[in-house]
Design an enzyme around this catalytic site. Structure first.
Site, PDB file in Angstrom:
ATOM      1  N   GLU A  65       5.001   2.254  -8.362  1.00  0.00           N
ATOM      2  CA  GLU A  65       6.380   2.728  -8.565  1.00  0.00           C
ATOM      3  C   GLU A  65       7.017   3.284  -7.296  1.00  0.00           C
ATOM      4  O   GLU A  65       8.244   3.303  -7.191  1.00  0.00           O
ATOM      5  CB  GLU A  65       6.458   3.757  -9.698  1.00  0.00           C
ATOM      6  CG  GLU A  65       5.879   5.108  -9.397  1.00  0.00           C
ATOM      7  CD  GLU A  65       5.906   6.030 -10.606  1.00  0.00           C
ATOM      8  OE1 GLU A  65       6.460   7.117 -10.477  1.00  0.00           O
ATOM      9  OE2 GLU A  65       5.372   5.669 -11.658  1.00  0.00           O
ATOM     10  N   ASP A  66       6.217   3.729  -6.311  1.00  0.00           N
ATOM     11  CA  ASP A  66       6.791   4.401  -5.147  1.00  0.00           C
ATOM     12  C   ASP A  66       6.599   3.675  -3.819  1.00  0.00           C
ATOM     13  O   ASP A  66       7.024   4.183  -2.777  1.00  0.00           O
ATOM     14  CB  ASP A  66       6.184   5.806  -5.004  1.00  0.00           C
ATOM     15  CG  ASP A  66       6.637   6.753  -6.104  1.00  0.00           C
ATOM     16  OD1 ASP A  66       7.664   6.474  -6.758  1.00  0.00           O
ATOM     17  OD2 ASP A  66       5.959   7.768  -6.314  1.00  0.00           O
TER      18      ASP A  66
END
Length: 173
Positions: A65-66
């Site tokens: 996600e990052d």
């Protein structure tokens, strides 16, 4: 027919890969290198006595996600079991809807997650709580309500190995 045995990297390789993926990222409130958060979560998971799969997933829980990391890379490098755990722990992308809709998706997915994944997520919430509460009391009000709903959806009270050690923390949300 003999199946090919595939050996996947362990926690040290996961730390090295995640460190490279998170390179240059810092924690929002503290400014510390971002990788310190997943490593801290993985230490809590290890101390809890969870499997190597859980420890590796805790280290990798924010990579998809990052960073530019993909689930396909996680599967290829660390195997399907780790990838499944990481999938449960990865927030839905913004195109899924507004924050409330994404949090609803999180709750639904994590409610169905294996117990080890729910424990990883609990430790993720636990580790994030301190800096949010200290550095952003306004956001804390929203975040703590969201996390209360998440912990209820994950039925963390039923995870006897977490309670009563963290009962006070859960009540503080």
């Amino acid at each position: 027919m003999v199946e090919e045995l595939r050996i996947y990297p362990g926690p040290n390789q996961a730390k090295a890969w995640a460190t490279k993926k998170h390179e240059g990222q810092v924690r929002k409130y503290t400014g510390e290198p971002y990788i310190e958060h997943p490593i801290a979560v993985s230490e809590l998971v290890r101390e809890h006595g969870l499997s190597e799969t859980a420890i590796i997933a805790a280290i990798l829980h924010d990579t998809v996600e990052d960073t530019e990391a993909t689930m396909e890379e996680v599967v290829k490098l660390f195997g399907e079991d780790v990838a499944e755990y990481v999938w449960y722990l990865t927030k839905p992308p913004e195109f899924v809807g507004d924050r409330a809709k994404r949090k609803e998706h999180d709750r639904n997915r994590l409610a169905l997650a294996p117990e080890e994944v729910r424990i990883i997520k609990f430790y993720d919430v636990f580790h994030n709580a301190g800096s949010i509460k200290e550095h952003d009391p306004t956001f804390w009000e929203t975040w703590s309500r969201e996390m209360t709903l998440l912990l209820l959806a994950m039925d963390t009270h039923s995870i006897k190995s977490l309670m009563p050690k963290y009962e006070e923390f859960v009540a503080s949300l």
